[in-house]
Design a protein around this motif. Sequence first.
Motif, PDB file in Angstrom:
ATOM      1  N   LEU A  22      -0.041 -44.256  -7.853  1.00 40.07           N
ATOM      2  CA  LEU A  22      -1.375 -43.824  -7.417  1.00 40.07           C
ATOM      3  C   LEU A  22      -1.437 -42.362  -6.987  1.00 40.07           C
ATOM      4  CD1 LEU A  22      -2.460 -46.994  -5.415  1.00 40.07           C
ATOM      5  CD2 LEU A  22      -3.229 -46.291  -7.681  1.00 40.07           C
ATOM      6  N   LEU A  23      -0.378 -41.891  -6.308  1.00 40.19           N
ATOM      7  CA  LEU A  23      -0.449 -40.528  -5.766  1.00 40.19           C
ATOM      8  C   LEU A  23       0.106 -39.529  -6.777  1.00 40.19           C
ATOM      9  CD1 LEU A  23       0.756 -41.212  -2.104  1.00 40.19           C
ATOM     10  CD2 LEU A  23      -1.588 -40.774  -2.861  1.00 40.19           C
ATOM     11  N   LYS A  24      -0.754 -38.581  -7.173  1.00 41.72           N
ATOM     12  CA  LYS A  24      -0.324 -37.556  -8.141  1.00 41.72           C
ATOM     13  C   LYS A  24      -0.471 -36.186  -7.495  1.00 41.72           C
ATOM     14  CE  LYS A  24      -1.869 -40.289 -12.011  1.00 41.72           C
ATOM     15  NZ  LYS A  24      -3.203 -40.732 -12.363  1.00 41.72           N
ATOM     16  N   CYS A  25       0.284 -35.227  -8.003  1.00 43.07           N
ATOM     17  CA  CYS A  25       0.267 -33.887  -7.399  1.00 43.07           C
ATOM     18  C   CYS A  25      -1.009 -33.143  -7.812  1.00 43.07           C
ATOM     19  CB  CYS A  25       1.494 -33.110  -7.858  1.00 43.07           C
ATOM     20  SG  CYS A  25       1.527 -31.472  -7.132  1.00 43.07           S
ATOM     21  N   TYR A  26      -1.844 -32.818  -6.823  1.00 40.60           N
ATOM     22  CA  TYR A  26      -3.074 -32.063  -7.101  1.00 40.60           C
ATOM     23  C   TYR A  26      -3.007 -30.640  -6.570  1.00 40.60           C
ATOM     24  CZ  TYR A  26      -5.741 -35.717  -9.308  1.00 40.60           C
ATOM     25  OH  TYR A  26      -6.194 -36.638 -10.212  1.00 40.60           O
ATOM     26  N   TRP A  27      -2.002 -30.362  -5.718  1.00 38.49           N
ATOM     27  CA  TRP A  27      -1.839 -28.993  -5.226  1.00 38.49           C
ATOM     28  C   TRP A  27      -0.362 -28.798  -4.937  1.00 38.49           C
ATOM     29  CZ3 TRP A  27      -4.254 -24.595  -5.375  1.00 38.49           C
ATOM     30  CH2 TRP A  27      -3.827 -23.543  -4.546  1.00 38.49           C
ATOM     31  N   SER A  28       0.220 -27.796  -5.577  1.00 37.55           N
ATOM     32  CA  SER A  28       1.662 -27.617  -5.404  1.00 37.55           C
ATOM     33  C   SER A  28       1.965 -26.274  -4.772  1.00 37.55           C
ATOM     34  CB  SER A  28       2.351 -27.758  -6.758  1.00 37.55           C
ATOM     35  OG  SER A  28       1.667 -26.983  -7.720  1.00 37.55           O
ATOM     36  N   GLY A  29       0.970 -25.621  -4.172  1.00 40.98           N
ATOM     37  CA  GLY A  29       1.192 -24.349  -3.521  1.00 40.98           C
ATOM     38  C   GLY A  29       1.768 -23.351  -4.513  1.00 40.98           C
ATOM     39  N   SER A  30       2.805 -22.630  -4.085  1.00 42.91           N
ATOM     40  CA  SER A  30       3.353 -21.625  -5.000  1.00 42.91           C
ATOM     41  C   SER A  30       4.568 -22.162  -5.744  1.00 42.91           C
ATOM     42  CB  SER A  30       3.718 -20.370  -4.212  1.00 42.91           C
ATOM     43  OG  SER A  30       4.633 -20.738  -3.197  1.00 42.91           O
ATOM     44  N   SER A  31       4.841 -23.483  -5.599  1.00 41.86           N
ATOM     45  CA  SER A  31       5.998 -24.025  -6.324  1.00 41.86           C
ATOM     46  C   SER A  31       5.634 -24.180  -7.805  1.00 41.86           C
ATOM     47  CB  SER A  31       6.390 -25.388  -5.746  1.00 41.86           C
ATOM     48  OG  SER A  31       5.565 -26.394  -6.292  1.00 41.86           O
ATOM     49  N   ASP A  32       6.650 -24.483  -8.597  1.00 40.38           N
ATOM     50  CA  ASP A  32       6.406 -24.575 -10.040  1.00 40.38           C
ATOM     51  C   ASP A  32       5.961 -25.954 -10.487  1.00 40.38           C
ATOM     52  OD1 ASP A  32       6.910 -21.995 -10.574  1.00 40.38           O
ATOM     53  OD2 ASP A  32       9.082 -22.292 -10.889  1.00 40.38           O
ATOM     54  N   ARG A  33       5.839 -26.869  -9.515  1.00 42.81           N
ATOM     55  CA  ARG A  33       5.484 -28.234  -9.916  1.00 42.81           C
ATOM     56  C   ARG A  33       4.110 -28.232 -10.595  1.00 42.81           C
ATOM     57  NH1 ARG A  33       6.715 -31.223  -5.413  1.00 42.81           N
ATOM     58  NH2 ARG A  33       8.813 -31.056  -6.237  1.00 42.81           N
ATOM     59  N   ARG A  34       4.037 -28.967 -11.701  1.00 41.51           N
ATOM     60  CA  ARG A  34       2.769 -29.063 -12.432  1.00 41.51           C
ATOM     61  C   ARG A  34       1.769 -29.848 -11.599  1.00 41.51           C
ATOM     62  NH1 ARG A  34      -0.553 -31.438 -15.930  1.00 41.51           N
ATOM     63  NH2 ARG A  34       0.067 -33.479 -15.159  1.00 41.51           N
ATOM     64  N   ARG A  35       0.522 -29.389 -11.599  1.00 39.74           N
ATOM     65  CA  ARG A  35      -0.473 -30.178 -10.871  1.00 39.74           C
ATOM     66  C   ARG A  35      -1.527 -30.722 -11.829  1.00 39.74           C
ATOM     67  NH1 ARG A  35      -5.279 -27.873 -10.789  1.00 39.74           N
ATOM     68  NH2 ARG A  35      -5.407 -25.615 -10.881  1.00 39.74           N
ATOM     69  N   GLU A  36      -2.179 -31.786 -11.376  1.00 36.25           N
ATOM     70  CA  GLU A  36      -3.232 -32.405 -12.180  1.00 36.25           C
ATOM     71  C   GLU A  36      -4.422 -31.458 -12.255  1.00 36.25           C
ATOM     72  OE1 GLU A  36      -3.013 -35.637 -13.533  1.00 36.25           O
ATOM     73  OE2 GLU A  36      -0.954 -35.541 -12.810  1.00 36.25           O
ATOM     74  N   GLU A  37      -5.113 -31.484 -13.390  1.00 38.02           N
ATOM     75  CA  GLU A  37      -6.362 -30.737 -13.537  1.00 38.02           C
ATOM     76  C   GLU A  37      -7.441 -31.389 -12.682  1.00 38.02           C
ATOM     77  OE1 GLU A  37      -7.083 -28.035 -15.547  1.00 38.02           O
ATOM     78  OE2 GLU A  37      -4.890 -27.946 -15.748  1.00 38.02           O
ATOM     79  N   LEU A  38      -8.429 -30.606 -12.284  1.00 33.61           N
ATOM     80  CA  LEU A  38      -9.602 -31.187 -11.608  1.00 33.61           C
ATOM     81  C   LEU A  38     -10.612 -31.526 -12.704  1.00 33.61           C
ATOM     82  CD1 LEU A  38      -9.851 -28.687  -8.628  1.00 33.61           C
ATOM     83  CD2 LEU A  38      -9.028 -31.058  -8.567  1.00 33.61           C
ATOM     84  N   PRO A  39     -10.851 -32.812 -12.952  1.00 31.60           N
ATOM     85  CA  PRO A  39     -11.696 -33.167 -14.092  1.00 31.60           C
ATOM     86  C   PRO A  39     -13.179 -32.905 -13.824  1.00 31.60           C
ATOM     87  CG  PRO A  39     -10.888 -35.140 -12.979  1.00 31.60           C
ATOM     88  CD  PRO A  39     -10.352 -33.965 -12.222  1.00 31.60           C
ATOM     89  N   PRO A  40     -13.988 -32.770 -14.866  1.00 32.67           N
ATOM     90  CA  PRO A  40     -15.429 -32.618 -14.671  1.00 32.67           C
ATOM     91  C   PRO A  40     -16.034 -33.873 -14.041  1.00 32.67           C
ATOM     92  CG  PRO A  40     -14.856 -32.581 -17.030  1.00 32.67           C
ATOM     93  CD  PRO A  40     -13.580 -32.747 -16.273  1.00 32.67           C
ATOM     94  N   ILE A  41     -17.151 -33.705 -13.369  1.00 31.71           N
ATOM     95  CA  ILE A  41     -17.763 -34.805 -12.609  1.00 31.71           C
ATOM     96  C   ILE A  41     -18.054 -36.027 -13.502  1.00 31.71           C
ATOM     97  CG2 ILE A  41     -20.086 -33.801 -12.782  1.00 31.71           C
ATOM     98  CD1 ILE A  41     -20.632 -34.958  -9.982  1.00 31.71           C
ATOM     99  N   LYS A  42     -18.428 -35.770 -14.743  1.00 30.12           N
ATOM    100  CA  LYS A  42     -18.768 -36.875 -15.653  1.00 30.12           C
ATOM    101  C   LYS A  42     -17.523 -37.751 -15.888  1.00 30.12           C
ATOM    102  CE  LYS A  42     -21.357 -38.816 -18.956  1.00 30.12           C
ATOM    103  NZ  LYS A  42     -20.363 -39.723 -19.464  1.00 30.12           N
ATOM    104  N   GLU A  43     -16.369 -37.093 -15.991  1.00 37.50           N
ATOM    105  CA  GLU A  43     -15.125 -37.835 -16.210  1.00 37.50           C
ATOM    106  C   GLU A  43     -14.766 -38.674 -14.963  1.00 37.50           C
ATOM    107  OE1 GLU A  43     -10.949 -36.096 -17.180  1.00 37.50           O
ATOM    108  OE2 GLU A  43     -12.396 -35.291 -18.626  1.00 37.50           O
ATOM    109  N   ILE A  44     -15.026 -38.104 -13.787  1.00 38.97           N
ATOM    110  CA  ILE A  44     -14.739 -38.833 -12.545  1.00 38.97           C
ATOM    111  C   ILE A  44     -15.665 -40.054 -12.465  1.00 38.97           C
ATOM    112  CG2 ILE A  44     -14.722 -38.678 -10.027  1.00 38.97           C
ATOM    113  CD1 ILE A  44     -14.194 -35.677 -10.304  1.00 38.97           C
TER     114      ILE A  44
END
Length: 525
Positions: free
Chosen positions: A453-475
């Motif tokens: 359930l928990l995915k990375c949405y903000w990784s600060g300045s690290s290199d970890r890939r983060r999830e895109e913020l999807p458009p409202i229609k997709e949400i």
Amino acid sequence: MEAAVANGPKKVDDKRNGGVIDGPTNPMVTPLLTDLYQFTMAYAYWKAGKHDERAVFDLYFRKNPFGGEYTIFAGLEDCIRFVAHFNFTEDEIAFVRATLPPSCEDSFFDYLRGLDCSDIEIYSISEGSVVFPKVPLLRVEGPVAVVQLLETPFVNLINYASLVATNAARHRFVAGKSKLLLEFGLRRAQGPDGGISASKYCYMGGFDATSNVAAGRLFGIPLRGTHSHAFVSSFLSPDEILEKSLCSCDGSTVCEDFVSWVQTWLSKLKVVRSGIPNFCAVALALNDLGYKAQGIRLDSGDLAYLSCEARKFFHSIETEFGVPDFGRTSITASNDLNEETLDDLNKQGHEVDAFGIGTHLVTCYAQPALGVVFKLVEINNQPRIKLSEDVSKVSIPCKKRCYRLYGKEGYPLVDIMTGENEPSPKVGERILCRHPFNESKRAYVVPQKVEELLKCYWSGSSDRRREELPPIKEIRDRCIDQLDRMRPDHMRRLNPTPYKVSVSAKLYDFIHFLWLNEAPVGELQ
Ligand SMILES: Nc1ncnc2c1ncn2[C@@H]1O[C@H](COP(=O)(O)OP(=O)(O)OP(=O)(O)O)[C@@H](O)[C@H]1O
Ligand SMILES: O=P(O)(O)OC[C@H]1O[C@H](OP(=O)(O)OP(=O)(O)O)[C@H](O)[C@@H]1O
Ligand SMILES: O=C(O)c1cccnc1
Ligand SMILES: [Mg+2]
């Protein structure tokens, strides 16, 4: 909201992730939109040399709203936009300095001046998901002083968003999929931000459109509207209509006196004067010129009865005058609607195609707040627990992973939290799921599907890939889809079955070990 519209929100380049993150929707969302005690604590952490200790906080709620057994998670994008732009302006620093005691050192304000969220990590459930009590919606990790400063804005951004999205989803559930649901609440919302947020999150929760023009512009939500009583009653007589001509839809002819043409139709309808025959006379005259009238709105009286009468009238016109589809002319209903009245209308039988819902929806009249909380679960790799006399308030310690386990019928069966380093549940492998606090409640589950359930949405300045913020229609699509996949007994309005939220056997043992360790032993004399 106006400043945001006029100047456009600030943008942050996030080239690592190939995207640009806009600033918060509402320009009032700044690092000062927090409680004073967060600054008091930030100073005290700094003074104690603890400010950079690595802390993990969970953001979650304890009880589903509206007497239901599910919640829609909303507000994540605004949290991420906030952290992407988190830093203090000189004016803000000056204000905090003037607010805190004069003895606070200059170097504390230099510290504040240098703060941003480059050392913060945010793991989150995807926005628009169906969520349950106790399971972290967000796991926020970073220097303790910074994470504390985020507490109040995060809880603020998620609380109402999730509450109103859930309210919208519940109204949709009662109205049924085939009905058009229109959010009409701006005039009754709690101020401009309440109005804008309501329109956004009601759309996310499954409404089709809003009457709120600013929200339409900001978020691309479809706009819809009818007209008000004032417009009708402003005309004292048809003589006030000066421009009487109307060009046909295809532009081939011009009807020089459309008003007389409408009156000719009205005389053919041979019924008592009321809004409905008046509408039909105009609709029929328009039909003669190739136009299709949209429909009517009922805004008072018995909406079930009036909608059925209107439908009969439309059908009789279709039959008598041979106007194809006239029977299906749209009927909108409004006026103090809520879940109960929608349910009542369904029971009585009605012919409404679209519901316009305002006050009860946007003010969340049935429950004004969702009890979202933000609790420390680990600091310097040491798990922390918040104890309380009230078991429902005891927090679940540790940096955790969370999974949704699906059964063989495809429904989600249980959410399970585990310690961060435990192996994840596996498809086809039996796993013991325990109630976090009630020893006797446990079940074995053999998942057919396991979703982390928990995915990375903000990784600060690290290199970890983060999830895109999807458009409202997709949400919104995710929300509708997840609600569709829930087992029906969790969704029903009356006595819904609680969805199971559990912990692994290992985490269960650890919670209770820590609980006993931390709880003082009383002395009786
Ligand atoms: N068939 C129905 N069953 C249950 N509730 C209904 C039905 N029809 C309308 N209602 C609800 O009854 C209430 C009627 O409110 P109220 O009596 O204040 O309005 P009204 O007098 O009909 O209209 P107005 O606002 O123009 O005075 C509203 O909340 C409406 O949603
Ligand atoms: O009833 P709500 O769910 O809030 O929906 C929006 C209402 O707002 C408008 O009237 P308004 O309430 O302004 O005037 P009224 O008191 O005459 O209905 C509209 O005609 C709806 O009735
Ligand atoms: O368009 C409408 O009918 C409308 C919009 C807002 C509030 N009441 C009605
Ligand atoms: Mg009203």
